[in-house]
Design an enzyme around this catalytic site. Structure first.
Site, PDB file in Angstrom:
ATOM      1  CE1 TYR A 114       1.198  -9.718 -11.980  1.00  0.00           C
ATOM      2  CE2 TYR A 114       0.021  -9.991 -13.039  1.00  0.00           C
ATOM      3  CZ  TYR A 114      -0.373  -8.913 -12.005  1.00  0.00           C
ATOM      4  OH  TYR A 114      -0.637  -7.842 -11.510  1.00  0.00           O
ATOM      5  NE  ARG A 174       5.614   0.886  -6.415  1.00  0.00           N
ATOM      6  CZ  ARG A 174       6.402   1.195  -7.416  1.00  0.00           C
ATOM      7  NH1 ARG A 174       6.983   2.164  -8.021  1.00  0.00           N
ATOM      8  NH2 ARG A 174       6.938   0.111  -7.520  1.00  0.00           N
ATOM      9  CB  ALA A 234       0.616 -15.218  -9.046  1.00  0.00           C
ATOM     10  CE  LYS A 235      -2.244 -10.224  -9.378  1.00  0.00           C
ATOM     11  NZ  LYS A 235      -1.883  -9.619  -7.707  1.00  0.00           N
ATOM     12  CB  ALA A 283      -0.415   0.141   1.444  1.00  0.00           C
ATOM     13  CG  ASP A 333       9.307 -10.428   1.846  1.00  0.00           C
ATOM     14  OD1 ASP A 333       8.538 -10.583   1.765  1.00  0.00           O
ATOM     15  OD2 ASP A 333      10.593 -11.206   1.867  1.00  0.00           O
TER      16      ASP A 333
END
Length: 251
Positions: free
Chosen positions: A152, A14, A155-156, A12, A61
Site C-alpha cells: 500500500y 462508499r 502504491a500510494k 465511490a 474493475d
C-alpha cells in the site's frame, strides 16, 4: 461554473469516494459513480439524485483496461465528456513483508497504480479535446511508510510521482493534477483494520486521535472538501501538489 461538467469518481460506492461524489454533485457536476459492481453504486447515486443532482452508476474493475475503456465511453455517452477524474478506488492487503504474498502485492499495486493509470489515460483524451481538466489522485500518509503496508505504501508513494508527471505533461492542455494524502479517516476500511487487530473501532479512533494535533480523526467529508477545491475553476494554478489532509503536518 460556466457549464455543467462531468466528473468521474472511482471507488465511490462508499467511504471517501461516496463523500467526494456527493460533494461534487452538490458543486454542480454530473457525476459518474464507478465501483466494481454497478449495483453497489446505487446508494451513492440515489443520495445524489435525492438532492437534485445528476449521477449514474457504472460497474468496472479499474485494473482491467477493457472495462475502463467501456466505462469511460458509457460516461461520455450518458453524461457528456468527463473532464474531472478522481482516482479513489483502493484495496488493502496488509501484511508484514515476510508474510506478504505475491497476490497481496499484485492486487494492491494493480488497483491503486495500474487503475489510476488506465483511468487517467482514458479520461485525458476528453480533457485534452476540451482543453480543460482536473485530476485528483488519492494518496495516503502511508506513502511515508507504514508497518505492514509495504504494498500500500509503495502504491500510494507511486501515485505521488504519477501525479507530478501528469501535471507536467498535461498542463499545456489546461489540465491540472494533484494528490490528496489523507491521514486517519473513519471509514469501513479503517473499521475493518480495527477489527483485524482486535480493537473496538471507538478505541481505535481514540488512540489515533490522541496522536493527531487537531485532536480528532478525519471524516470522508474532510477529503471531499479538499477535492472540491482542487477540481474547481479557481484551483487552475495549483498543480503537481500533494496535500496532506491529516490533522497536522506530515513530511
Amino acid at each position: 461554473m460556466a457549464q455543467a461538467r462531468t466528473a468521474i469518481v472511482t471507488g465511490a460506492a462508499r467511504g471517501i469516494g461516496a463523500a467526494v461524489a456527493k460533494r461534487l454533485a452538490k458543486d454542480g457536476f454530473a457525476v459518474a459513480v464507478i465501483d466494481l459492481d454497478a449495483a453497489s453504486t446505487q446508494d451513492t447515486v440515489t443520495a445524489i439524485e435525492a438532492e437534485g443532482g445528476r449521477a449514474i452508476g457504472v460497474g468496472a474493475d479499474v485494473s482491467d483496461a477493457e472495462q475502463v475503456v467501456a466505462a469511460v465511453a458509457e460516461v461520455a455517452e450518458k453524461l457528456g465528456p468527463p473532464t474531472v477524474l478522481v482516482n479513489n478506488a483502493g484495496v488493502l492487503r496488509d501484511n508484514l513483508l515476510f508474510k506478504m504474498t505475491d497476490s497481496d502485492w499484485d492486487t494492491v499495486i494493480n488497483v491503486h497504480l495500474r487503475g489510476s493509470f488506465l483511468m487517467t489515460r482514458e479520461v485525458q483524451k476528453h480533457q485534452t479535446e476540451q482543453k480543460y481538466g482536473r485530476i485528483v489522485n488519492l494518496s495516503s500518509t502511508s506513502a511515508l511508510g507504514n508497518r505492514g503496508q509495504a504494498n500500500y505504501s509503495a502504491a500510494k508513494a507511486g501515485l505521488q510521482g504519477f501525479t507530478k508527471t501528469l501535471a507536467i505533461e498535461l498542463g499545456k492542455f489546461g489540465v491540472t493534477a494533484n494528490a490528496i494524502a489523507p491521514g486517519f479517516i473513519a471509514t469501513d476500511m479503517t473499521a475493518a483494520t480495527a477489527e483485524r487487530v482486535g480493537a473496538s473501532f471507538e478505541d481505535f479512533k481514540k488512540g489515533a486521535a490522541a496522536m493527531i494535533p487537531v485532536g480528532r480523526v478525519g471524516t470522508p467529508e474532510d477529503i471531499a472538501a479538499t477535492a472540491s477545491f482542487l477540481v474547481s475553476e479557481e484551483a487552475g494554478f495549483v498543480s503537481g501538489q500533494v496535500i496532506y489532509v491529516a490533522g497536522g503536518p506530515r513530511d
